[in-house]
Enzyme design. Sequence first.
Site, mmCIF file in Angstrom:
data_model
loop_
_atom_site.group_PDB
_atom_site.id
_atom_site.type_symbol
_atom_site.label_atom_id
_atom_site.label_comp_id
_atom_site.label_asym_id
_atom_site.label_seq_id
_atom_site.Cartn_x
_atom_site.Cartn_y
_atom_site.Cartn_z
ATOM 1 N N ASP A 177 0.940 -1.186 0.062
ATOM 2 C CA ASP A 177 -0.089 -0.005 -0.121
ATOM 3 C C ASP A 177 0.899 1.193 -0.064
ATOM 4 O O ASP A 177 2.114 1.128 0.496
ATOM 5 C CB ASP A 177 -0.952 -0.051 1.303
ATOM 6 C CG ASP A 177 -2.042 1.122 1.003
ATOM 7 O OD1 ASP A 177 -2.412 1.451 -0.042
ATOM 8 O OD2 ASP A 177 -2.567 1.405 2.054
ATOM 9 N N ASN A 211 -10.665 -2.707 -4.846
ATOM 10 C CA ASN A 211 -10.223 -1.859 -5.693
ATOM 11 C C ASN A 211 -10.756 -1.725 -7.161
ATOM 12 O O ASN A 211 -10.438 -0.813 -7.917
ATOM 13 C CB ASN A 211 -8.454 -2.091 -5.790
ATOM 14 C CG ASN A 211 -7.748 -2.267 -4.638
ATOM 15 O OD1 ASN A 211 -6.843 -2.907 -4.477
ATOM 16 N ND2 ASN A 211 -8.109 -1.020 -3.660
HETATM 17 C C1 IPE Z 1 -5.095 -2.605 0.316
HETATM 18 O O1 IPE Z 1 -4.858 -1.531 -0.047
HETATM 19 C C2 IPE Z 1 -5.177 -3.463 -1.268
HETATM 20 C C3 IPE Z 1 -3.929 -3.564 -1.793
HETATM 21 C C4 IPE Z 1 -2.785 -3.004 -1.462
HETATM 22 C C5 IPE Z 1 -3.867 -4.130 -3.048
HETATM 23 P P1 IPE Z 1 -6.210 -0.205 -0.297
HETATM 24 O O2 IPE Z 1 -5.593 1.174 -0.637
HETATM 25 O O3 IPE Z 1 -7.166 -0.577 -1.301
HETATM 26 O O4 IPE Z 1 -6.699 -0.512 1.326
HETATM 27 P P2 IPE Z 1 -7.723 0.604 2.145
HETATM 28 O O5 IPE Z 1 -8.637 1.047 1.217
HETATM 29 O O6 IPE Z 1 -6.794 1.744 2.711
HETATM 30 O O7 IPE Z 1 -8.224 -0.121 3.279
HETATM 31 C C1 IPE Z 2 -1.915 -0.018 -3.157
HETATM 32 O O1 IPE Z 2 -1.520 1.298 -3.294
HETATM 33 C C2 IPE Z 2 -1.940 -0.582 -4.750
HETATM 34 C C3 IPE Z 2 -3.422 -0.895 -5.123
HETATM 35 C C4 IPE Z 2 -4.256 -0.815 -4.020
HETATM 36 C C5 IPE Z 2 -3.601 -1.281 -6.178
HETATM 37 P P1 IPE Z 2 -2.625 2.593 -3.387
HETATM 38 O O2 IPE Z 2 -3.339 2.895 -4.847
HETATM 39 O O3 IPE Z 2 -3.827 2.226 -2.517
HETATM 40 O O4 IPE Z 2 -1.927 3.925 -2.843
HETATM 41 P P2 IPE Z 2 -2.301 4.669 -1.676
HETATM 42 O O5 IPE Z 2 -2.847 3.887 -0.546
HETATM 43 O O6 IPE Z 2 -3.552 5.532 -2.415
HETATM 44 O O7 IPE Z 2 -1.382 5.726 -1.456
HETATM 45 MG MG MG Z 3 -4.288 2.401 -0.420
#
Ligand code: IPE
Ligand code: IPE
Ligand code: MG
Length: 228
Positions: A15, A63
Amino acid sequence: MDENKIPLHIGLIMDGNGRWAKKRLMPRSFGHNAGMNAMIKIAEHAKARGVKYLTVYTLSTENLLRPQEELEGLFGLFRKYFTKNVQKLYKSGAGVKVIGDITALPEDVQALLTDGEKNSPKDPAFTLIFAINYGARSEILRACNLAIEKGEKLDASGLEAFLYTNGVPEPDLIIRTGGEMRLSNFLLYQAAYSELYFTDTLFPDFDEGELDKALAEYAKRERRFGKI
Ligand code: IPE
Ligand code: IPE
Ligand code: MG
């Protein structure tokens, strides 16, 4: 590092890609690209340290509701990995596995993922498991429905056989980068006794030294599994 204290299976919640890009005034896709490069290095390093399974959370079921533009960028990265990078992984004797409902992905991506698994070496020393359109709740519901269709009453091993992770040991260690302290629907059944490690480091900055820090912390943990 004590070899006995190396986790057999690590789950990695990658993340912070979006925030990493935002800090650089760049689009989120720039962060996802950097995240893919970081993931490739982490997989190599985990393998070198003796880890046997690394499950990378690349796309959750939630996602999949993100804007199409961001999703297209992620699909492009899957295409790139499963045409180019995967070859290098095979050459090193490692394989790939995919968990999640891939039927919601573009057809060419589905085909690449399926081929990626098919072409993997048998009994690899290391398996990189991609969680793509993965959600633990749907995984558990799917397993229950498969059992109902078969008219089976489930026990623990029966349920496990219907999970996407069938045949893979439970994660010993789950790492989440990016500062949030939650599992976000990742391996909820399998994580019952996983050690959890959280770091503020945004995923594109999570390098070999950062993984070693997590491994050192894991080696200090006393796992009791409810016993005394
Ligand atoms: C978790 O990250 C999913 C992945 C890293 C693929 P998210 O960014 O989707 O999680 P939340 O929304 O902060 O819980
Ligand atoms: C995690 O990074 C990767 C995926 C969920 C695909 P994020 O896209 O959630 O990045 P932040 O949390 O917005 O920084
Ligand atoms: Mg995220």
